[in-house]
Write a protein that holds these residues in place. Structure first.
Motif, mmCIF file in Angstrom:
data_model
loop_
_atom_site.group_PDB
_atom_site.id
_atom_site.type_symbol
_atom_site.label_atom_id
_atom_site.label_comp_id
_atom_site.label_asym_id
_atom_site.label_seq_id
_atom_site.Cartn_x
_atom_site.Cartn_y
_atom_site.Cartn_z
ATOM 1 N N ILE A 148 0.930 -0.978 -0.184
ATOM 2 C CA ILE A 148 -0.092 -0.099 0.030
ATOM 3 C C ILE A 148 1.030 1.247 -0.007
ATOM 4 O O ILE A 148 1.837 1.366 0.781
ATOM 5 N N ALA A 149 0.865 2.131 -0.820
ATOM 6 C CA ALA A 149 1.554 3.239 -1.120
ATOM 7 C C ALA A 149 1.243 4.441 -0.320
ATOM 8 O O ALA A 149 -0.156 4.740 -0.444
ATOM 9 N N LEU A 150 1.922 5.002 0.474
ATOM 10 C CA LEU A 150 1.707 6.472 1.140
ATOM 11 C C LEU A 150 2.689 7.189 0.581
ATOM 12 O O LEU A 150 4.005 7.345 0.561
ATOM 13 N N VAL A 151 2.065 8.441 0.300
ATOM 14 C CA VAL A 151 2.819 9.606 -0.344
ATOM 15 C C VAL A 151 3.523 10.362 0.889
ATOM 16 O O VAL A 151 2.787 10.584 2.055
ATOM 17 N N VAL A 152 4.794 10.459 1.157
ATOM 18 C CA VAL A 152 5.432 11.160 2.130
ATOM 19 C C VAL A 152 6.217 12.324 1.486
ATOM 20 O O VAL A 152 6.824 12.386 0.354
ATOM 21 N N LYS A 153 6.788 13.227 2.491
ATOM 22 C CA LYS A 153 7.390 14.509 2.164
ATOM 23 C C LYS A 153 8.893 14.094 2.047
ATOM 24 O O LYS A 153 9.582 14.597 1.375
ATOM 25 N N ASP A 154 9.494 13.295 3.238
ATOM 26 C CA ASP A 154 10.962 12.832 2.986
ATOM 27 C C ASP A 154 10.874 11.459 3.616
ATOM 28 O O ASP A 154 10.323 10.892 4.682
ATOM 29 N N TYR A 155 11.802 10.657 3.005
ATOM 30 C CA TYR A 155 11.901 9.270 3.139
ATOM 31 C C TYR A 155 12.567 9.070 4.585
ATOM 32 O O TYR A 155 12.008 8.223 5.289
ATOM 33 N N ASP A 156 13.659 9.826 4.986
ATOM 34 C CA ASP A 156 14.157 9.459 6.350
ATOM 35 C C ASP A 156 13.328 9.873 7.233
ATOM 36 O O ASP A 156 13.201 9.234 8.394
ATOM 37 N N GLU A 157 12.320 10.993 7.166
ATOM 38 C CA GLU A 157 11.662 11.286 8.188
ATOM 39 C C GLU A 157 10.546 10.154 8.216
ATOM 40 O O GLU A 157 10.144 9.880 9.396
ATOM 41 N N ALA A 158 9.978 10.016 7.145
ATOM 42 C CA ALA A 158 8.975 8.856 7.155
ATOM 43 C C ALA A 158 9.637 7.358 7.838
ATOM 44 O O ALA A 158 8.938 6.746 8.631
ATOM 45 N N ILE A 159 10.624 7.021 7.615
ATOM 46 C CA ILE A 159 11.269 5.855 7.996
ATOM 47 C C ILE A 159 11.562 5.904 9.509
ATOM 48 O O ILE A 159 11.131 5.036 10.060
ATOM 49 N N ALA A 160 12.258 7.196 9.941
ATOM 50 C CA ALA A 160 12.044 7.256 11.347
ATOM 51 C C ALA A 160 10.811 6.956 12.045
ATOM 52 O O ALA A 160 10.812 6.581 13.245
ATOM 53 N N GLU A 196 17.722 5.690 -11.923
ATOM 54 C CA GLU A 196 16.972 6.102 -13.026
ATOM 55 C C GLU A 196 15.760 6.787 -12.978
ATOM 56 O O GLU A 196 15.383 7.783 -13.633
ATOM 57 N N GLN A 197 15.064 7.017 -11.759
ATOM 58 C CA GLN A 197 14.194 7.845 -11.158
ATOM 59 C C GLN A 197 14.353 8.732 -10.173
ATOM 60 O O GLN A 197 13.635 9.668 -9.884
ATOM 61 N N ASP A 198 15.575 8.702 -9.549
ATOM 62 C CA ASP A 198 16.013 9.451 -8.494
ATOM 63 C C ASP A 198 15.225 9.382 -7.234
ATOM 64 O O ASP A 198 14.852 10.491 -6.921
ATOM 65 N N LYS A 199 14.693 8.043 -7.134
ATOM 66 C CA LYS A 199 13.811 7.925 -5.982
ATOM 67 C C LYS A 199 14.344 6.621 -5.213
ATOM 68 O O LYS A 199 15.298 6.017 -5.780
ATOM 69 N N ARG A 200 13.779 6.355 -4.152
ATOM 70 C CA ARG A 200 13.997 5.090 -3.345
ATOM 71 C C ARG A 200 12.820 4.263 -3.253
ATOM 72 O O ARG A 200 11.630 4.886 -3.206
ATOM 73 N N TRP A 201 13.079 3.041 -3.272
ATOM 74 C CA TRP A 201 12.107 1.997 -2.955
ATOM 75 C C TRP A 201 12.020 1.457 -1.439
ATOM 76 O O TRP A 201 13.008 1.005 -1.107
ATOM 77 N N ARG A 208 7.909 8.999 -1.861
ATOM 78 C CA ARG A 208 8.125 10.428 -1.824
ATOM 79 C C ARG A 208 7.485 11.346 -2.801
ATOM 80 O O ARG A 208 7.356 11.122 -4.109
ATOM 81 N N ALA A 209 6.863 12.258 -2.636
ATOM 82 C CA ALA A 209 6.190 13.206 -3.865
ATOM 83 C C ALA A 209 7.102 13.623 -4.661
ATOM 84 O O ALA A 209 8.145 14.500 -3.959
ATOM 85 N N SER A 210 7.055 13.561 -6.117
ATOM 86 C CA SER A 210 8.132 13.904 -6.864
ATOM 87 C C SER A 210 7.845 14.892 -7.835
ATOM 88 O O SER A 210 8.317 15.692 -8.291
#
Length: 75
Positions: free
Chosen positions: A8-20, A38-43, A60-62
Motif C-alpha cells: 500500500i503506497a503512502l505519499v511522504v514528504k521525506d524518506y528518512d523522516e518517514a522511516i524514522a 533512473e528515477q532519482d527515488k528510493r524504494w 516521496r512526492a516527486s
C-alpha cells in the motif's frame, strides 16, 4: 488463482523522516530501502514486526501536484 495485495503506497514528504516515524515510533521493520537512480527515488518498504502480509511502500512526492496528497491517506 490466489490474489493478494502486497504494498500500500503512502505519499511522504521525506524518506528518512518517514522511516524514522514508522521504525522508531511505531516499531515497524524496515524491509527495503533501495535507491533507484533512473528515477532519482528510493524504494522504501516497511511493515509491522513479524508481518507476513501487506507492507507499506513509502513514496516521496516527486511533483508539486503530488504534494497535496502527503498525509492524505484517503486520497
Amino acid at each position: 488463482m490466489k490474489q493478494s495485495i502486497v504494498h500500500i503506497a503512502l505519499v511522504v514528504k521525506d524518506y528518512d523522516e518517514a522511516i524514522a516515524f514508522y521504525t522508531q515510533k511505531l516499531n515497524f521493520e524496515l524491509i527495503e530501502d533501495t535507491y533507484q537512480p533512473e528515477q532519482d527515488k528510493r524504494w522504501v518498504v516497511v511493515a509491522p514486526p513479524g508481518s507476513k502480509g501487506t507492507t507499506l511502500l513509502l513514496a516521496r512526492a516527486s511533483k508539486p501536484e503530488q504534494e497535496p496528497f502527503i498525509g492524505n491517506k484517503t486520497g
